[in-house]
Design an enzyme around this catalytic site. Structure first.
Site, PDB file in Angstrom:
ATOM      1  N   ASP A  18       3.155  -9.048  13.351  1.00 55.78           N
ATOM      2  CA  ASP A  18       4.020  -8.119  12.829  1.00 55.78           C
ATOM      3  C   ASP A  18       4.124  -6.737  13.380  1.00 55.78           C
ATOM      4  O   ASP A  18       4.372  -5.859  13.100  1.00 55.78           O
ATOM      5  CB  ASP A  18       3.729  -7.874  10.946  1.00 55.78           C
ATOM      6  CG  ASP A  18       4.898  -7.450  10.634  1.00 55.78           C
ATOM      7  OD1 ASP A  18       5.833  -7.453  10.505  1.00 55.78           O
ATOM      8  OD2 ASP A  18       4.625  -6.530   9.271  1.00 55.78           O
ATOM      9  N   ASP A  63      -1.235  -1.482  11.361  1.00 53.88           N
ATOM     10  CA  ASP A  63      -1.025  -2.813   9.654  1.00 53.88           C
ATOM     11  C   ASP A  63      -0.819  -4.215  10.159  1.00 53.88           C
ATOM     12  O   ASP A  63      -0.613  -4.440  10.994  1.00 53.88           O
ATOM     13  CB  ASP A  63       0.354  -2.084   9.873  1.00 53.88           C
ATOM     14  CG  ASP A  63       1.159  -3.687   8.078  1.00 53.88           C
ATOM     15  OD1 ASP A  63       0.078  -3.895   7.393  1.00 53.88           O
ATOM     16  OD2 ASP A  63       2.180  -3.455   8.588  1.00 53.88           O
ATOM     17  N   SER A  87       1.539  -1.046  -0.207  1.00 57.70           N
ATOM     18  CA  SER A  87       0.068   0.076   0.042  1.00 57.70           C
ATOM     19  C   SER A  87       0.680   1.620  -0.030  1.00 57.70           C
ATOM     20  O   SER A  87       2.184   1.403   0.748  1.00 57.70           O
ATOM     21  CB  SER A  87      -0.957  -0.043   1.036  1.00 57.70           C
ATOM     22  OG  SER A  87       0.446  -0.190   2.307  1.00 57.70           O
ATOM     23  N   GLU A 113       5.527   6.982  12.939  1.00 57.89           N
ATOM     24  CA  GLU A 113       6.736   6.657  13.419  1.00 57.89           C
ATOM     25  C   GLU A 113       7.314   6.238  14.791  1.00 57.89           C
ATOM     26  O   GLU A 113       7.957   7.210  14.659  1.00 57.89           O
ATOM     27  CB  GLU A 113       6.878   5.027  12.111  1.00 57.89           C
ATOM     28  CG  GLU A 113       6.449   4.901  10.793  1.00 57.89           C
ATOM     29  CD  GLU A 113       6.714   4.473   9.910  1.00 57.89           C
ATOM     30  OE1 GLU A 113       8.329   4.078  10.614  1.00 57.89           O
ATOM     31  OE2 GLU A 113       6.425   4.220   8.752  1.00 57.89           O
ATOM     32  N   LYS A 125      -5.238   4.778   2.841  1.00 63.00           N
ATOM     33  CA  LYS A 125      -4.740   3.587   3.149  1.00 63.00           C
ATOM     34  C   LYS A 125      -4.914   3.051   2.260  1.00 63.00           C
ATOM     35  O   LYS A 125      -5.852   3.002   1.287  1.00 63.00           O
ATOM     36  CB  LYS A 125      -4.255   2.588   3.658  1.00 63.00           C
ATOM     37  CG  LYS A 125      -3.394   1.251   3.661  1.00 63.00           C
ATOM     38  CD  LYS A 125      -2.999   0.519   4.399  1.00 63.00           C
ATOM     39  CE  LYS A 125      -2.233  -0.521   4.983  1.00 63.00           C
ATOM     40  NZ  LYS A 125      -1.663  -1.119   5.429  1.00 63.00           N
ATOM     41  N   TYR A 129      -5.486   9.989  11.355  1.00 61.18           N
ATOM     42  CA  TYR A 129      -4.425   9.943  10.900  1.00 61.18           C
ATOM     43  C   TYR A 129      -3.670  10.095  12.451  1.00 61.18           C
ATOM     44  O   TYR A 129      -3.793  10.853  12.610  1.00 61.18           O
ATOM     45  CB  TYR A 129      -3.719  11.253  10.342  1.00 61.18           C
ATOM     46  CG  TYR A 129      -3.252  12.252   9.876  1.00 61.18           C
ATOM     47  CD1 TYR A 129      -1.635  11.177   9.483  1.00 61.18           C
ATOM     48  CD2 TYR A 129      -2.955  13.206  10.274  1.00 61.18           C
ATOM     49  CE1 TYR A 129      -0.460  11.738   9.588  1.00 61.18           C
ATOM     50  CE2 TYR A 129      -1.367  13.661   9.745  1.00 61.18           C
ATOM     51  CZ  TYR A 129      -0.604  13.571   9.543  1.00 61.18           C
ATOM     52  OH  TYR A 129       0.755  13.268   9.227  1.00 61.18           O
ATOM     53  N   ALA A 130      -3.030   9.645  12.843  1.00 58.68           N
ATOM     54  CA  ALA A 130      -1.403   9.523  13.630  1.00 58.68           C
ATOM     55  C   ALA A 130      -0.462  10.406  13.326  1.00 58.68           C
ATOM     56  O   ALA A 130       0.927  10.047  12.268  1.00 58.68           O
ATOM     57  CB  ALA A 130      -1.072   8.573  13.496  1.00 58.68           C
ATOM     58  N   GLU A 140       7.665   0.592  13.287  1.00 55.10           N
ATOM     59  CA  GLU A 140       7.313   1.469  11.697  1.00 55.10           C
ATOM     60  C   GLU A 140       6.045   0.624  12.364  1.00 55.10           C
ATOM     61  O   GLU A 140       4.904   1.979  11.931  1.00 55.10           O
ATOM     62  CB  GLU A 140       7.636   0.421  11.030  1.00 55.10           C
ATOM     63  CG  GLU A 140       8.879   0.790  10.635  1.00 55.10           C
ATOM     64  CD  GLU A 140       9.906  -0.358  10.892  1.00 55.10           C
ATOM     65  OE1 GLU A 140       9.863  -0.885  12.587  1.00 55.10           O
ATOM     66  OE2 GLU A 140      11.084  -1.247  10.513  1.00 55.10           O
TER      67      GLU A 140
HETATM   68  P1  ATP Z   1       4.239  -3.408   5.530  1.00 56.52           P
HETATM   69  O1  ATP Z   1       4.906  -3.844   4.113  1.00 56.52           O
HETATM   70  O2  ATP Z   1       4.623  -3.191   6.715  1.00 56.52           O
HETATM   71  O3  ATP Z   1       3.220  -4.701   5.453  1.00 56.52           O
HETATM   72  P2  ATP Z   1       0.961  -1.853   4.195  1.00 56.52           P
HETATM   73  O4  ATP Z   1       1.603  -1.782   3.150  1.00 56.52           O
HETATM   74  O5  ATP Z   1       1.036  -3.030   5.687  1.00 56.52           O
HETATM   75  O6  ATP Z   1       2.970  -1.837   5.320  1.00 56.52           O
HETATM   76  P3  ATP Z   1       1.432  -0.147   6.848  1.00 56.52           P
HETATM   77  O7  ATP Z   1       2.291  -0.562   7.710  1.00 56.52           O
HETATM   78  O8  ATP Z   1      -0.386  -0.415   7.126  1.00 56.52           O
HETATM   79  O9  ATP Z   1       1.154  -0.730   5.003  1.00 56.52           O
HETATM   80  O10 ATP Z   1       1.034   1.281   6.550  1.00 56.52           O
HETATM   81  C1  ATP Z   1       3.345   1.972   6.122  1.00 56.52           C
HETATM   82  C2  ATP Z   1       2.742   3.103   6.585  1.00 56.52           C
HETATM   83  O11 ATP Z   1       2.519   4.341   5.892  1.00 56.52           O
HETATM   84  C3  ATP Z   1       4.051   2.793   7.825  1.00 56.52           C
HETATM   85  O12 ATP Z   1       4.230   2.298   8.322  1.00 56.52           O
HETATM   86  C4  ATP Z   1       3.517   4.549   8.760  1.00 56.52           C
HETATM   87  O13 ATP Z   1       4.589   4.966   8.219  1.00 56.52           O
HETATM   88  C5  ATP Z   1       2.067   5.098   7.528  1.00 56.52           C
HETATM   89  N1  ATP Z   1       0.857   4.837   7.953  1.00 56.52           N
HETATM   90  C6  ATP Z   1       0.004   3.725   8.133  1.00 56.52           C
HETATM   91  N2  ATP Z   1      -1.271   3.733   8.563  1.00 56.52           N
HETATM   92  C7  ATP Z   1      -0.999   5.303   8.988  1.00 56.52           C
HETATM   93  C8  ATP Z   1      -2.076   6.093   9.719  1.00 56.52           C
HETATM   94  N3  ATP Z   1      -3.288   5.604  10.264  1.00 56.52           N
HETATM   95  N4  ATP Z   1      -1.567   7.554   9.750  1.00 56.52           N
HETATM   96  C9  ATP Z   1      -0.306   7.628   9.978  1.00 56.52           C
HETATM   97  N5  ATP Z   1       0.788   7.249   9.103  1.00 56.52           N
HETATM   98  C10 ATP Z   1       0.757   5.780   8.946  1.00 56.52           C
END
Ligand code: ATP
Length: 328
Positions: A159, A177, A46, A120, A63, A115-116, A163
């Site tokens: 997981d 995640d 994503s 991280e 996302k 939105y966080a 991060e």
């Molecule tokens: P992974 O490769 O770890 O499986 P993923 O494709 O599932 O990743 P996430 O880990 O959910 O994606 O999101 C990627 C990054 O986006 C997070 O590490 C974070 O930095 C940012 N992020 C995700 N959700 C939020 C949120 N709700 N608020 C702020 N930042 C976010």
């Protein structure tokens, strides 16, 4: 992954499925309801954008998953798990990013998340090198409370890493995640499965392929591929170690060597690592998952961990009401 344009036009009628607790529960949403801003994160499956709701002006993290990528990588299950776990956690007031709604167009799936703002936990550890003990203790306490809620609902994250732990606008912790999460019966999750020869058929049927991130993956996920909440407790130990020392305990040049170190429990504490923290980490980083501190706790709280001297002084009923200590 390609970024969606600032106001992407849906290529087909949006298919919206709002989370039940939201005020716009009946409204069908599409990407046209948001102004997409900066990229805030990137994962394997994503891309995450800051976006503003054009109706109420509120900011969200959206996302975005490319459907062809998900299909090519056979990750449909990943998307379903993330949505299911986030929906199950939507009623928990603290400790998790919130899923407000999902929708899709012809090419993409969208998760509208809280939105966080402060990003991280990893970024904050790296900014200061390592946390002061009171800071590490506070975030470890918030993480434990979040783990308790998650495990009480039958969700194993699998997981956990700095991060995937985000900080909101008030610097409180939120786990994100859930793509690799395992959802189990809340009762079943409290019975630590045995591994190896004594496995029952039921336990064997729960065996899985490796998921997670090399540095935080537990020995049982590498070795036996058994699902147990104690795998999250192992990652919890790695994260406490990292907050205090600056680096995760198991580090090597390659993924293979990292796995070897985990299976041999080949790690050391840097000089000056506080004794109570060391004792807790040693009780969490135990090869046999059933012997890890907390693995035997039967209720919905990890009392054996809460009562460990590392957490002396933590007021467990008021952790989320406190102003988090300044990170230094
Ligand atoms: P992974 O490769 O770890 O499986 P993923 O494709 O599932 O990743 P996430 O880990 O959910 O994606 O999101 C990627 C990054 O986006 C997070 O590490 C974070 O930095 C940012 N992020 C995700 N959700 C939020 C949120 N709700 N608020 C702020 N930042 C976010």
């Amino acid at each position: 992954m390609q970024a969606p344009p600032a106001s992407p036009a849906p290529t087909s009628a949006p298919n919206s499925s709002p989370a039940p607790s939201q005020s716009f529960r009946t409204a069908k949403r599409s990407s046209q309801d948001y102004i997409f801003g900066k990229l805030i994160g990137d994962g394997c499956y994503s891309t995450v954008f800051l976006a503003k709701d054009i109706h109420i002006g509120k900011e969200y993290a959206i996302k975005v998953c490319e459907k062809h990528h998900i299909i090519r990588k056979k990750k449909r299950e990943y998307i379903k798990r993330e949505k299911d776990a986030l929906n199950m956690l939507s009623s928990v007031p603290h400790g998790f990013v919130k899923l407000f709604c999902t929708f899709q167009d012809e090419e993409r799936l969208y998760f509208v998340l809280s939105y966080a703002k402060n990003g991280e936990l990893l970024k904050h550890i790296n900014n200061v090198g390592s946390f002061e003990l009171n800071v590490a203790k506070f975030y470890a306490a918030e993480l434990l409370l979040a783990l308790e809620k998650m495990h009480a609902k039958g969700i194993i994250h699998r997981d956990l890493k700095p991060e995937n732990i985000l900080l909101d606008e008030n610097m409180h912790l939120q786990i994100a995640d859930f793509g690799t999460a395992k959802i189990m019966d809340p009762e079943e999750i409290r019975c630590a499965p045995s591994s190896g020869e004594n496995d029952t058929q039921n336990e064997r049927s729960r065996k899985i392929s490796f998921v997670g991130t090399p540095q935080y993956v537990s020995p049982e996920l590498l070795h036996d591929c058994v699902d147990t909440r104690a795998s999250d407790l192992w990652a919890f130990g790695c994260i406490i170690y990292q907050m205090i020392s600056g680096l995760p305990p198991f580090r090597a040049a390659t993924e293979f060597l990292t796995f070897q170190k985990i299976l041999k429990m080949d790690y050391e504490f840097p000089e000056g690592f506080p004794a109570d923290a060391k004792d807790l980490v040693e009780k969490l980083l135990v090869l046999d998952h059933s012997k890890r501190i907390g693995a035997d706790d039967k209720g919905t709280t990890y009392d054996s961990i809460r009562n460990h001297p590392f957490f002396l002084g933590i007021d467990w009923d008021h952790v989320w009401d406190q102003t988090p200590p300044t990170i230094c």
